[in-house]
Design a protein around this motif. Sequence first.
Motif, mmCIF file in Angstrom:
data_model
loop_
_atom_site.group_PDB
_atom_site.id
_atom_site.type_symbol
_atom_site.label_atom_id
_atom_site.label_comp_id
_atom_site.label_asym_id
_atom_site.label_seq_id
_atom_site.Cartn_x
_atom_site.Cartn_y
_atom_site.Cartn_z
ATOM 1 N N GLY A 9 33.920 46.027 31.114
ATOM 2 C CA GLY A 9 33.701 46.468 32.413
ATOM 3 C C GLY A 9 32.367 46.677 32.694
ATOM 4 N N LEU A 10 31.366 47.030 31.800
ATOM 5 C CA LEU A 10 30.017 46.940 32.329
ATOM 6 C C LEU A 10 29.556 45.657 32.411
ATOM 7 C CD1 LEU A 10 28.789 49.695 29.668
ATOM 8 C CD2 LEU A 10 29.188 49.860 32.125
ATOM 9 N N TYR A 11 29.851 44.665 31.672
ATOM 10 C CA TYR A 11 29.393 43.259 31.648
ATOM 11 C C TYR A 11 29.774 42.610 33.204
ATOM 12 C CZ TYR A 11 28.360 38.472 30.346
ATOM 13 O OH TYR A 11 27.831 37.334 30.270
ATOM 14 N N CYS A 12 30.873 43.000 33.686
ATOM 15 C CA CYS A 12 31.388 42.611 35.079
ATOM 16 C C CYS A 12 30.653 43.282 36.025
ATOM 17 C CB CYS A 12 32.890 42.984 35.128
ATOM 18 S SG CYS A 12 33.815 41.664 34.326
ATOM 19 N N PHE A 13 30.306 44.590 35.909
ATOM 20 C CA PHE A 13 29.544 45.353 36.955
ATOM 21 C C PHE A 13 28.047 44.790 36.890
ATOM 22 C CE2 PHE A 13 31.741 49.633 36.879
ATOM 23 C CZ PHE A 13 32.432 49.511 37.854
ATOM 24 N N PHE A 14 27.533 44.499 35.583
ATOM 25 C CA PHE A 14 26.096 43.912 35.745
ATOM 26 C C PHE A 14 26.146 42.555 36.461
ATOM 27 C CE2 PHE A 14 23.350 40.837 33.453
ATOM 28 C CZ PHE A 14 21.987 41.293 33.910
ATOM 29 N N LEU A 15 27.189 41.586 36.186
ATOM 30 C CA LEU A 15 27.372 40.301 36.928
ATOM 31 C C LEU A 15 27.435 40.655 38.346
ATOM 32 C CD1 LEU A 15 29.566 38.306 34.351
ATOM 33 C CD2 LEU A 15 27.045 38.079 34.846
ATOM 34 N N GLY A 16 28.260 41.648 38.564
ATOM 35 C CA GLY A 16 28.362 42.005 40.035
ATOM 36 C C GLY A 16 27.211 42.137 40.743
ATOM 37 N N THR A 17 26.331 43.069 40.197
ATOM 38 C CA THR A 17 25.069 43.418 40.782
ATOM 39 C C THR A 17 24.004 42.103 40.870
ATOM 40 O OG1 THR A 17 24.106 43.904 38.723
ATOM 41 C CG2 THR A 17 25.054 45.811 39.714
ATOM 42 N N LEU A 18 24.206 41.208 40.053
ATOM 43 C CA LEU A 18 23.394 39.857 40.189
ATOM 44 C C LEU A 18 23.984 39.219 41.249
ATOM 45 C CD1 LEU A 18 22.918 38.567 36.582
ATOM 46 C CD2 LEU A 18 21.192 39.570 37.904
ATOM 47 N N MET A 19 25.010 39.302 41.366
ATOM 48 C CA MET A 19 25.656 38.292 42.742
ATOM 49 C C MET A 19 25.585 38.961 44.049
ATOM 50 S SD MET A 19 27.693 35.875 41.512
ATOM 51 C CE MET A 19 27.747 35.638 39.892
ATOM 52 N N ILE A 20 25.085 40.197 44.184
ATOM 53 C CA ILE A 20 24.853 40.961 45.366
ATOM 54 C C ILE A 20 23.406 40.788 45.756
ATOM 55 C CG2 ILE A 20 24.020 43.366 45.729
ATOM 56 C CD1 ILE A 20 26.924 44.291 46.041
ATOM 57 N N VAL A 57 32.325 41.603 44.642
ATOM 58 C CA VAL A 57 33.192 42.636 44.928
ATOM 59 C C VAL A 57 34.338 42.705 43.848
ATOM 60 C CG1 VAL A 57 35.002 43.411 46.491
ATOM 61 C CG2 VAL A 57 32.724 43.197 47.310
ATOM 62 N N VAL A 58 34.871 41.185 43.816
ATOM 63 C CA VAL A 58 35.776 40.873 42.650
ATOM 64 C C VAL A 58 35.301 41.525 41.451
ATOM 65 C CG1 VAL A 58 37.050 39.101 41.548
ATOM 66 C CG2 VAL A 58 36.758 39.142 44.155
ATOM 67 N N LEU A 59 34.229 41.410 41.070
ATOM 68 C CA LEU A 59 33.330 41.462 39.807
ATOM 69 C C LEU A 59 33.603 42.994 39.558
ATOM 70 C CD1 LEU A 59 30.877 39.010 39.224
ATOM 71 C CD2 LEU A 59 33.022 39.394 37.788
ATOM 72 N N PHE A 60 33.097 43.855 40.734
ATOM 73 C CA PHE A 60 33.187 45.226 40.634
ATOM 74 C C PHE A 60 34.537 45.970 40.481
ATOM 75 C CE2 PHE A 60 29.218 45.186 43.433
ATOM 76 C CZ PHE A 60 28.203 45.485 42.456
ATOM 77 N N VAL A 61 35.624 45.173 40.947
ATOM 78 C CA VAL A 61 36.980 45.592 41.032
ATOM 79 C C VAL A 61 37.398 45.518 39.454
ATOM 80 C CG1 VAL A 61 39.283 45.393 41.574
ATOM 81 C CG2 VAL A 61 37.467 45.411 43.383
ATOM 82 N N VAL A 62 37.184 44.366 39.134
ATOM 83 C CA VAL A 62 37.600 43.928 37.499
ATOM 84 C C VAL A 62 36.913 44.848 36.939
ATOM 85 C CG1 VAL A 62 37.582 42.184 36.010
ATOM 86 C CG2 VAL A 62 38.299 41.526 38.248
#
Length: 158
Positions: free
Chosen positions: A76-87, A99-104
């Motif tokens: 979950g933390l890894y997906c949040f981190f990747l989501g912040t990079l995507m934004i 958004v998908v990465l944050f939800v996952v």
Amino acid sequence: MKCDIHCATKILTIVCGGLIIALAISRFTNLSIEHPQQFILTIHYLWMGAVLILAEFRFAYIHQKFKILTSFFGRGLYCFFLGTLMISAFSPLQIATAVVLFVVGLIYILLQLFSKKFGWSTEEAKNPYQIPSQNQPNAYQPPYQSNVNFQQGGPALK
């Protein structure tokens, strides 16, 4: 129900890793020499998406080097981190992927928090992606592992 959740999380992880890799490949078409940081970020997207997919298939090397990916909370933390990079860039595709990465990521963290409700033991919830240990009969043995114990006077180096 446990198998259903594990199958769903496996599919979610593979889809997220595939989205990240697809986004990285699409970014290669828009790269310019004027912005080398975008090239570096694109390379990061490629290998981070690949690591996410390889961790789902339980590659021992990935689990040794990226121990955070062995628990729901860590994923979950890894997906949040990747989501912040995507934004970081403002393209619609990147924001949708973020958004998908944050939800996952939120789903993974909630799975960790509510694991007792699914009937999982504490150890099983902490490490649902555990690779079999060497004490188990069908344990994975990496090909590079040696049977020589160098601490107890193995073969001398010449």
